[in-house]
Design an enzyme around this catalytic site. Structure first.
Site, PDB file in Angstrom:
ATOM      1  CB  THR A 297      -0.943  -0.004   1.224  1.00  0.00           C
ATOM      2  OG1 THR A 297      -1.513  -1.301   1.362  1.00  0.00           O
ATOM      3  CG2 THR A 297      -2.059   1.018   1.057  1.00  0.00           C
TER       4      THR A 297
ATOM      5  CG  ASP B  75       4.505   1.408   7.760  1.00  0.00           C
ATOM      6  OD1 ASP B  75       4.303   0.699   6.749  1.00  0.00           O
ATOM      7  OD2 ASP B  75       5.292   1.082   8.666  1.00  0.00           O
ATOM      8  N   GLY B  76       1.766   1.139   6.078  1.00  0.00           N
ATOM      9  CA  GLY B  76       0.585   0.290   5.960  1.00  0.00           C
ATOM     10  C   GLY B  76       0.289  -0.419   7.271  1.00  0.00           C
ATOM     11  CB  ALA B  77      -1.929  -1.299   9.398  1.00  0.00           C
ATOM     12  CG  ASP B  78      -0.254  -6.806   8.446  1.00  0.00           C
ATOM     13  OD1 ASP B  78      -0.183  -6.952   7.218  1.00  0.00           O
ATOM     14  OD2 ASP B  78       0.743  -6.618   9.170  1.00  0.00           O
TER      15      ASP B  78
ATOM     16  CE  LYS C   6       3.457  -0.751  10.609  1.00  0.00           C
ATOM     17  NZ  LYS C   6       3.372  -1.246   9.232  1.00  0.00           N
ATOM     18  N   GLY C   7       3.521  -5.789  10.591  1.00  0.00           N
ATOM     19  CA  GLY C   7       4.612  -6.751  10.541  1.00  0.00           C
ATOM     20  C   GLY C   7       4.378  -7.912   9.607  1.00  0.00           C
TER      21      GLY C   7
ATOM     22  N   GLY D 227       4.889  -7.912   6.638  1.00  0.00           N
ATOM     23  CA  GLY D 227       6.071  -7.926   5.761  1.00  0.00           C
ATOM     24  C   GLY D 227       7.361  -8.129   6.533  1.00  0.00           C
TER      25      GLY D 227
ATOM     26  CD  GLU E 235       6.672  -1.809   8.940  1.00  0.00           C
ATOM     27  OE1 GLU E 235       6.524  -1.915   7.719  1.00  0.00           O
ATOM     28  OE2 GLU E 235       6.041  -2.502   9.763  1.00  0.00           O
TER      29      GLU E 235
HETATM   30  O1  LIG Z   1       3.637  -4.021   8.528  1.00  0.00           O
HETATM   31  C1  LIG Z   1       3.932  -4.138   7.368  1.00  0.00           C
HETATM   32  C2  LIG Z   1       5.235  -4.688   6.919  1.00  0.00           C
HETATM   33  O2  LIG Z   1       5.991  -5.116   8.002  1.00  0.00           O
HETATM   34  C3  LIG Z   1       2.991  -3.711   6.303  1.00  0.00           C
HETATM   35  O3  LIG Z   1       2.737  -2.356   6.468  1.00  0.00           O
HETATM   36  C4  LIG Z   1       1.721  -4.498   6.430  1.00  0.00           C
HETATM   37  O4  LIG Z   1       2.045  -5.870   6.321  1.00  0.00           O
HETATM   38  C5  LIG Z   1       0.714  -4.109   5.351  1.00  0.00           C
HETATM   39  O5  LIG Z   1       1.212  -4.467   4.099  1.00  0.00           O
HETATM   40  P1  LIG Z   1       0.387  -4.245   2.767  1.00  0.00           P
HETATM   41  O6  LIG Z   1       0.231  -2.763   2.589  1.00  0.00           O
HETATM   42  O7  LIG Z   1       1.249  -4.894   1.712  1.00  0.00           O
HETATM   43  O8  LIG Z   1      -0.955  -4.940   2.899  1.00  0.00           O
END
Ligand SMILES: O=C(CO)[C@H](O)[C@H](O)COP(=O)(O)O
Length: 224
Positions: free
Chosen positions: A28, A81-84, A94-95, A97, A103
């Site tokens: 994202t 930043d993104g998030a899960d 998060k995490g 990735g 982060e």
């Molecule tokens: O925490 C993260 C990486 O460590 C990412 O921000 C989280 O996994 C979201 O990823 P994506 O935007 O690909 O869905």
């Protein structure tokens, strides 16, 4: 339009000339980086701190000037930043990735933390997504048992048949809690385990959530 693209591009609108920013990791925030690369080519002057080797590479390719950490004397203006997962109280998992430690460090040293997600990441209660926990490789089996005693099913993250290794040389244990009704309390408990380097719960950190939808629209929600 892709919902992630919509959210990622929208976040670039919060970045202005002269800012020093943190750049998160994932598919994202990728779109934020791409958009910022275009704006830099058009004359936007920014400096960025990447939260992973992957983001550093992307930022370099996009032509975004990087700020070495040893020159970072004061907090960053903003991190995106993104998030899960995102809870109604703007708590995050998060995490996914594997970049959670850097982060969290970079977000905590930023005046503002903007989170970009597609709508599927907004959940009533955190915990359906397994909580990533970064652990030192030494005695990870022991740490995993201790995590299991906290009420989750801990699974060592494997990539290509071997333990996934973070940019910091550690392992990640993905913890299936099912439901995390009190992320603040769980964070305190996790921080008591010596083998844990960091966990993926981000509590009282997000200032703004930018949510993207498949029709290309976005909605923003104010956090802490
Ligand atoms: O925490 C993260 C990486 O460590 C990412 O921000 C989280 O996994 C979201 O990823 P994506 O935007 O690909 O869905």
């Amino acid at each position: 339009m892709d919902a992630k693209k919509a959210a990622g591009e929208k976040a670039a609108e919060y970045i202005s000339d002269g800012m020093r920013i943190g750049l998160g990791t994932g598919s994202t925030v990728y779109w934020t980086i791409v958009r910022l690369g275009e704006l830099v080519k058009e004359g936007l002057r920014i400096e960025a701190v990447p939260t992973s080797v992957q983001t550093e590479k992307l930022a370099r390719e996009a032509g975004i000037p990087l700020l070495p950490l040893d020159r970072l004397q004061a907090p960053l203006d903003l991190t995106v930043d993104g998030a899960d997962e995102v809870s109604p109280k703007y708590e995050l998992i998060k995490g996914g990735g594997g970049a959670l430690l850097r982060e969290k460090m970079i977000a905590s040293f930023s005046d503002r933390f903007i989170v970009v997600v597609d709508h599927s990441k907004c959940v009533p209660v955190l915990g359906q997504f397994p909580l990533p926990v970064e652990v030192v490789p030494f005695g990870w089996e022991m740490t995993s048992k201790q995590l299991g005693q906290m009420g989750c099913e801990p699974i060592l993250r494997i990539r290509d048949g071997a333990p996934f290794v973070t940019d910091n040389g550690n392992y990640v244990i993905d913890c299936r809690f099912g439901s995390i009704p009190n992320p603040g309390e769980l964070t305190v408990e996790l921080n008591k385990l010596p083998g844990i380097v960091e966990n993926g719960l981000f509590v009282n950190m997000a200032d703004l959530i930018v949510v993207g939808y498949p029709d290309g629209t976005t909605r923003t929600k104010s956090g802490s």
